[in-house]
Design a protein around this motif. Structure first.
Motif, PDB file in Angstrom:
ATOM      1  N   ASP A  16      -1.611  -0.799  26.640  1.00  0.00           N
ATOM      2  CA  ASP A  16      -1.322  -1.096  28.044  1.00  0.00           C
ATOM      3  C   ASP A  16      -0.820  -2.570  28.115  1.00  0.00           C
ATOM      4  O   ASP A  16       0.164  -2.767  28.949  1.00  0.00           O
ATOM      5  CB  ASP A  16      -2.334  -0.837  28.854  1.00  0.00           C
ATOM      6  CG  ASP A  16      -2.986   0.528  28.765  1.00  0.00           C
ATOM      7  OD1 ASP A  16      -2.118   1.629  28.533  1.00  0.00           O
ATOM      8  OD2 ASP A  16      -4.096   0.584  28.575  1.00  0.00           O
ATOM      9  N   LYS A  18       3.324   1.599  31.453  1.00  0.00           N
ATOM     10  CA  LYS A  18       1.801   2.253  30.906  1.00  0.00           C
ATOM     11  C   LYS A  18       1.971   2.513  29.270  1.00  0.00           C
ATOM     12  O   LYS A  18       2.972   2.974  28.765  1.00  0.00           O
ATOM     13  CB  LYS A  18       1.411   3.380  31.329  1.00  0.00           C
ATOM     14  CG  LYS A  18       1.260   3.040  33.149  1.00  0.00           C
ATOM     15  CD  LYS A  18       0.528   4.400  33.438  1.00  0.00           C
ATOM     16  CE  LYS A  18       0.548   4.531  35.229  1.00  0.00           C
ATOM     17  NZ  LYS A  18      -0.478   3.456  35.551  1.00  0.00           N
ATOM     18  N   ASP A  66      -3.367   3.939  29.463  1.00  0.00           N
ATOM     19  CA  ASP A  66      -3.355   4.171  30.726  1.00  0.00           C
ATOM     20  C   ASP A  66      -2.578   5.527  30.962  1.00  0.00           C
ATOM     21  O   ASP A  66      -2.862   6.001  32.007  1.00  0.00           O
ATOM     22  CB  ASP A  66      -2.180   3.166  31.256  1.00  0.00           C
ATOM     23  CG  ASP A  66      -3.151   1.679  31.736  1.00  0.00           C
ATOM     24  OD1 ASP A  66      -4.329   2.024  31.610  1.00  0.00           O
ATOM     25  OD2 ASP A  66      -2.723   0.860  32.207  1.00  0.00           O
TER      26      ASP A  66
END
Length: 281
Positions: free
Chosen positions: A144, A239, A243
């Protein structure tokens, strides 16, 4: 003439090395290493779905941290990194001399092998860097953080939004390509199916299809988030794997969509282990 002869001998030696038993073993070790990483990522993702992840990231860094916590963790990390480097080297040999199969020497096949060599080279570097810095502050960044940092730097470049958008579309296309190939069972032509029993062949089919679909959906979704970041000129919209997996719990299906993806990643780990045994190299 001497220069030509030397070049020919060097190329002949390189070709023999590419077709050697050592290269075959390097490739199989690489598939096994890939299986370990996806198995751990899938298991962490399952824990995330039920809020039992213990703060672990459902990505490569989380998988490596999981290994590091085990007895002989450092040894296992170095072994995993070296095995992944073997995969990169094998893919590089395919790019240079062609892959197995009747169409393995086609230009697009060799280009795909070159891209995979770069990808697995990066993975090997990240694993070995994690092993080298295990226990220190430089133990590795999550996917992330890396995704947001890369997107932020890219957006600052001239035409950065278009660059990020192009990469995002490429990832989306790659995800779709992985999914379609899995559903069409294209992986069969790369396996020694004649050496499998009927039961093993059916099991590998299930693992290959479900694992490929899960990876395709995951990568495609990562690409969609990157595309949103480009359109909105906001790197925080990008992302990484962790995530993205967590985002699946925010759909109307609740945690069950993430459970399905996580089970698919575990299935892909099983397919990778089968590839370590049956892959044509």
């Amino acid at each position: 003439m001497t220069g030509i002869s030397t070049t020919w001998r060097a190329r002949s030696t390189a070709r023999r090395a590419a077709n050697s038993t050592a290269m075959d073993r390097a490739a199989r070790a690489g598939f096994a290493a890939r299986g370990v990483l996806y198995l751990l990522i899938g298991l962490i993702a399952l824990r995330v779905a039920f809020n039992e992840d213990g703060g672990k990231q459902a990505d490569r860094s989380g998988a490596l941290a999981e290994i590091a916590d085990k007895p002989l963790g450092s040894v296992l990390l170095w072994t995993l990194g070296i095995a992944t480097a073997g995969m990169a080297l094998w893919r590089l040999s395919e790019a240079a001399f062609g892959a197995s199969g009747p169409d393995g020497h086609k230009a697009h096949k060799r280009l795909f092998s070159a891209c995979r060599a770069v990808f697995y080279g990066f993975v090997a570097y990240s694993v070995l860097a994690f092993a080298a810095h295990h226990g220190s502050a430089g133990g590795g960044n999550s996917s992330d953080r890396q995704s947001k940092d890369f997107t932020a730097k890219a957006l600052e470049m001239p035409a950065g939004r278009w660059l990020v958008g192009a990469v995002a579309i490429g990832v989306i296309v790659a995800g779709g390509w992985i999914l379609v190939r899995a559903v069409r069972r294209k992986f069969r032509k790369h396996l020694k199916t004649a050496e499998m029993s009927h039961r093993v062949r059916r099991t590998v089919d299930v693992l290959g299809v479900s694992g490929g679909v899960a990876r395709g959906v995951l990568f495609g979704t990562i690409g969609v988030f990157a595309l949103v970041a480009a359109v909105r000129f906001d790197p925080d919209k990008a992302k990484g794997m962790d995530d993205t997996l967590r985002a699946f719990t925010q759909t109307s299906a609740g945690p069950w969509l993430l459970v399905a993806i996580a089970v698919g990643l575990v299935a892909f780990a099983g397919f990778s282990f089968a590839s370590a045994r049956y892959r044509k190299t």
